[in-house]
Design a protein around this motif. Structure first.
Motif, mmCIF file in Angstrom:
data_model
loop_
_atom_site.group_PDB
_atom_site.id
_atom_site.type_symbol
_atom_site.label_atom_id
_atom_site.label_comp_id
_atom_site.label_asym_id
_atom_site.label_seq_id
_atom_site.Cartn_x
_atom_site.Cartn_y
_atom_site.Cartn_z
ATOM 1 N N UNK A 1 0.824 -1.205 0.000
ATOM 2 C CA UNK A 1 0.000 0.000 0.000
ATOM 3 C C UNK A 1 0.860 1.258 0.000
ATOM 4 N N UNK A 2 2.035 1.181 0.616
ATOM 5 C CA UNK A 2 2.936 2.334 0.643
ATOM 6 C C UNK A 2 3.426 2.664 -0.764
ATOM 7 N N UNK A 3 3.870 1.650 -1.511
ATOM 8 C CA UNK A 3 4.367 1.887 -2.860
ATOM 9 C C UNK A 3 3.256 2.379 -3.782
ATOM 10 N N UNK A 4 2.056 1.847 -3.611
ATOM 11 C CA UNK A 4 0.923 2.334 -4.412
ATOM 12 C C UNK A 4 0.695 3.816 -4.134
ATOM 13 N N UNK A 5 0.736 4.212 -2.859
ATOM 14 C CA UNK A 5 0.562 5.622 -2.518
ATOM 15 C C UNK A 5 1.665 6.501 -3.079
ATOM 16 N N UNK A 6 2.896 5.989 -3.086
ATOM 17 C CA UNK A 6 4.013 6.758 -3.654
ATOM 18 C C UNK A 6 3.831 6.934 -5.155
ATOM 19 N N UNK A 7 3.460 5.867 -5.859
ATOM 20 C CA UNK A 7 3.297 5.947 -7.314
ATOM 21 C C UNK A 7 2.099 6.798 -7.709
ATOM 22 N N UNK A 8 1.073 6.819 -6.868
ATOM 23 C CA UNK A 8 -0.094 7.668 -7.135
ATOM 24 C C UNK A 8 0.095 9.087 -6.615
ATOM 25 N N UNK A 9 1.270 9.363 -6.038
ATOM 26 C CA UNK A 9 1.666 10.691 -5.551
ATOM 27 C C UNK A 9 0.785 11.179 -4.408
ATOM 28 N N UNK A 10 0.256 10.231 -3.629
ATOM 29 C CA UNK A 10 -0.483 10.600 -2.424
ATOM 30 C C UNK A 10 0.393 10.467 -1.182
ATOM 31 N N UNK A 11 1.492 9.700 -1.272
ATOM 32 C CA UNK A 11 2.476 9.582 -0.200
ATOM 33 C C UNK A 11 3.773 10.243 -0.650
ATOM 34 N N UNK A 12 4.517 10.767 0.316
ATOM 35 C CA UNK A 12 5.831 11.326 0.003
ATOM 36 C C UNK A 12 6.792 10.206 -0.344
ATOM 37 N N UNK A 13 7.559 10.381 -1.388
ATOM 38 C CA UNK A 13 8.472 9.333 -1.852
ATOM 39 C C UNK A 13 9.752 9.358 -1.031
ATOM 40 N N UNK A 14 10.109 8.251 -0.359
ATOM 41 C CA UNK A 14 11.387 8.195 0.363
ATOM 42 C C UNK A 14 12.561 8.385 -0.595
ATOM 43 N N UNK A 15 13.628 8.981 -0.110
ATOM 44 C CA UNK A 15 14.732 9.346 -0.996
ATOM 45 C C UNK A 15 15.418 8.124 -1.590
ATOM 46 N N UNK A 16 15.471 6.995 -0.851
ATOM 47 C CA UNK A 16 16.272 5.860 -1.328
ATOM 48 C C UNK A 16 15.602 5.085 -2.467
ATOM 49 N N UNK A 17 14.334 5.393 -2.791
ATOM 50 C CA UNK A 17 13.700 4.759 -3.950
ATOM 51 C C UNK A 17 13.301 5.803 -4.997
ATOM 52 N N UNK A 18 13.746 7.041 -4.813
ATOM 53 C CA UNK A 18 13.296 8.129 -5.683
ATOM 54 C C UNK A 18 13.723 7.914 -7.140
#
Length: 399
Positions: free
Chosen positions: A307-324
């Motif tokens: 769910x975290x990665x889905x939120x990052x890809x949908x730009x609803x979660x802040x993207x951690x720097x190490x996977x940017x």
């Protein structure tokens, strides 16, 4: 002199925590920490006229120029870095925080970590020792247990004799745990219950309680009959695998591309090395999308159980720097209208099985299965069950 040396160590640690993620190569090749091990000028003679662009030839690193400009031991680290050329500016990230932004709290944490590791405390705070035992051992080492001698220093005067021994002597830490006849179990029973125990019985009682606590915590039998066997057991990995899983730990990735009828078009498993769970999810998705592009599959829909990665890809979660960097490449492959959805682990069982397969082939980074018969048997069975529309059930171990 010691103060200046400490200030140098702190500054050096803070410098290593600030990392430049190179995209187009706009940061300084010599004076910025873009390798993660410190700026190049600390280990190499600076050639002021040379920048990132000078070390790139035909879209790849120019090994001959690198060998003339930097020491040989640094070249391998540079070749492992992606070649600059992206359409984004370089970005400075603070590695001590998840977001990559500098905070005083994370900086303080980085500075405080520069200390020697205690060999004794590393045995006390063992990952398989129950916290109850670890706290007891810590109080023992710090002299915080309450025998009569310690209580007397605090103003509580009691008869200074051990009630657990046949020949009573001074009730001190040294007597109870080194010179006396019995251990703390007997001391408690002697003080509060008036019961006198033999040393062998006390040792066996303590061993039985520690073993019971371990069996409750790990929900299984512990095959040990002495304290030495118990300590040796604590260092053996759980299960029959020769690798360590965890977060971070040895990671694997996997996925499958299916058509609208559920038929498998291809699948893959990948060995990802030492990584975190979020980075493994991101890397596996990037590998799968690249395999889709190579085979001419476009406009694919993505289903993930993270769910975290889905939120990052949908730009609803802040993207951690190490996977940017990986996330930016995923966005480039997906295009302007990506179809990304979250699914539960039960619906993602095939990819989960293939991820476990990926951990087992470190010698081959990525395995691609072009036909159904080539897919590992367990994943192949899950694929068939999915196509038949049968539900997948997750096993839950009750406490």
């Amino acid at each position: 002199m010691a103060t200046w040396r400490r200030m140098w160590n702190v500054n050096r640690q803070v410098e290593l925590s600030m990392l430049w993620q190179v995209n187009e190569g706009s940061c300084n090749f010599w004076y910025d920490n873009w390798l993660g091990s410190g700026a190049l000028f600390l280990r190499s003679t600076v050639a002021p006229g040379l920048t990132f662009g000078d070390f790139i030839s035909n879209g790849a690193w120019d090994v001959q120029l690198l060998s003339r400009a930097v020491p040989q031991e640094i070249i391998l680290s540079i070749l492992q870095q992606p070649v600059p050329g992206g359409g984004r500016p370089d970005e400075a990230v603070w590695m001590a925080s998840t977001s990559g932004k500098f905070t005083l709290a994370s900086a303080f944490g980085e500075v405080c970590q520069a200390r020697n590791i205690s060999a004794i405390l590393s045995r006390v705070w063992h990952h398989r020792i129950p916290l109850k035992i670890s706290f007891f051992m810590l109080r023992l080492l710090m002299g915080r247990l309450p025998p009569a001698e310690t209580l007397c220093k605090l103003g509580f005067h009691m008869p200074s004799k051990c009630l657990c021994c046949q020949s009573p002597s001074c009730d001190s830490i040294e007597h109870l745990f080194s010179m006396g006849q019995v251990a703390l179990e007997a001391w408690n029973k002697g003080v509060f219950e008036g019961e006198l125990l033999r040393p062998a019985a006390v040792i066996q009682a303590i061993f039985s309680e520690v073993k019971m606590l371990l069996e409750i915590q790990f929900k299984g039998q512990v095959g040990a009959h002495t304290f030495q066997q118990l300590y040796d057991w604590s260092g053996v990995p759980v299960g029959g695998y020769g690798f360590q899983l965890g977060n971070p730990g040895t990671g694997g990735g996997g996925g499958v591309l299916r058509d609208s009828s559920g038929r498998s078009l291809f699948a893959f498993s990948a060995y990802l090395g030492e990584t975190t769970s979020l980075h493994a999810e991101t890397s596996a998705l990037l590998i799968g999308l690249r395999e889709c592009v190579q085979r001419g599959f476009g406009n694919v829909g993505i289903q993930l159980d993270s769910l975290v990665l889905v939120g990052v890809l949908q730009k609803t979660f802040q993207c951690p720097w190490h996977i940017r960097k990986e996330v930016w490449q995923i966005w480039q492959l997906l295009g302007d209208s990506p179809r990304i959805a979250h699914c539960y682990r039960e619906a993602n069982k095939v990819a989960d099985i293939l991820s476990n397969v990926g951990v087992t082939h470190p010698g081959q980074q990525v395995r691609v299965y072009e036909h159904l018969r080539l897919i590992p048997q367990l994943a192949r069975g899950a694929l068939r069950l999915d196509r038949l529309g049968l539900p997948s059930v997750r096993k839950v171990r009750m406490a």
